[in-house]
Write a protein that holds these residues in place. Structure first.
Motif, PDB file in Angstrom:
ATOM      1  N   ALA A  14       0.821  -1.210   0.000  1.00  0.00           N
ATOM      2  CA  ALA A  14       0.000   0.000   0.000  1.00  0.00           C
ATOM      3  C   ALA A  14       0.855   1.260   0.000  1.00  0.00           C
ATOM      4  O   ALA A  14       0.385   2.340  -0.330  1.00  0.00           O
ATOM      5  N   SER A  39      -6.008   0.221  -8.015  1.00  0.00           N
ATOM      6  CA  SER A  39      -6.937   0.621  -6.962  1.00  0.00           C
ATOM      7  C   SER A  39      -7.742  -0.581  -6.498  1.00  0.00           C
ATOM      8  O   SER A  39      -8.247  -1.344  -7.324  1.00  0.00           O
ATOM      9  N   THR A  40      -7.830  -0.761  -5.190  1.00  0.00           N
ATOM     10  CA  THR A  40      -8.622  -1.843  -4.616  1.00  0.00           C
ATOM     11  C   THR A  40      -9.621  -1.233  -3.643  1.00  0.00           C
ATOM     12  O   THR A  40      -9.553  -0.033  -3.346  1.00  0.00           O
ATOM     13  N   LYS A  41     -10.491  -2.062  -3.130  1.00  0.00           N
ATOM     14  CA  LYS A  41     -11.458  -1.578  -2.126  1.00  0.00           C
ATOM     15  C   LYS A  41     -10.733  -1.008  -0.912  1.00  0.00           C
ATOM     16  O   LYS A  41     -11.236  -0.108  -0.253  1.00  0.00           O
ATOM     17  N   GLU A  42      -9.564  -1.565  -0.614  1.00  0.00           N
ATOM     18  CA  GLU A  42      -8.784  -1.119   0.558  1.00  0.00           C
ATOM     19  C   GLU A  42      -7.919   0.100   0.248  1.00  0.00           C
ATOM     20  O   GLU A  42      -7.207   0.586   1.123  1.00  0.00           O
ATOM     21  N   GLY A  43      -7.946   0.568  -0.986  1.00  0.00           N
ATOM     22  CA  GLY A  43      -7.120   1.713  -1.362  1.00  0.00           C
ATOM     23  C   GLY A  43      -6.117   1.325  -2.431  1.00  0.00           C
ATOM     24  O   GLY A  43      -6.163   0.216  -2.956  1.00  0.00           O
ATOM     25  N   ARG A  45      -2.790   0.096  -4.288  1.00  0.00           N
ATOM     26  CA  ARG A  45      -1.740  -0.886  -4.055  1.00  0.00           C
ATOM     27  C   ARG A  45      -0.712  -0.731  -5.161  1.00  0.00           C
ATOM     28  O   ARG A  45      -1.053  -0.405  -6.294  1.00  0.00           O
TER      29      ARG A  45
END
Length: 78
Positions: A14, A39-43, A45
């Protein structure tokens, strides 16, 4: 046609500084790498990847070399 190119994903981090630090380690070992921001759901990467390789065998050889450095890599066909 069947794809015969493989890449190794060494990490997905991240933190951009962490990604750059890892790429620096790879560069010192003489291994060319590149990063891809995703971009992922967690922000965001940063995926650190090595390759492409023309054969699975070449990719596996590099994976063994990375594992000696304490890095685990996943082989992916592209």
């Amino acid at each position: 046609p069947i794809s015969s190119r493989y890449i190794l994903q060494v990490a997905a981090v991240a933190n951009k500084a962490k990604a750059e630090e890892l790429q620096g380690r790879l560069k010192q070992a003489g291994i060319k790498s590149y990063s891809q921001k995703t971009s992922t759901k967690e922000g965001d990467r940063y995926r650190i990847r090595v390759g492409p390789f023309g054969s699975r065998e070449e990719a596996d050889k590099m994976r063994a070399r990375l594992s000696k450095m304490g890095l685990s890599a996943a082989v992916q066909s592209v």
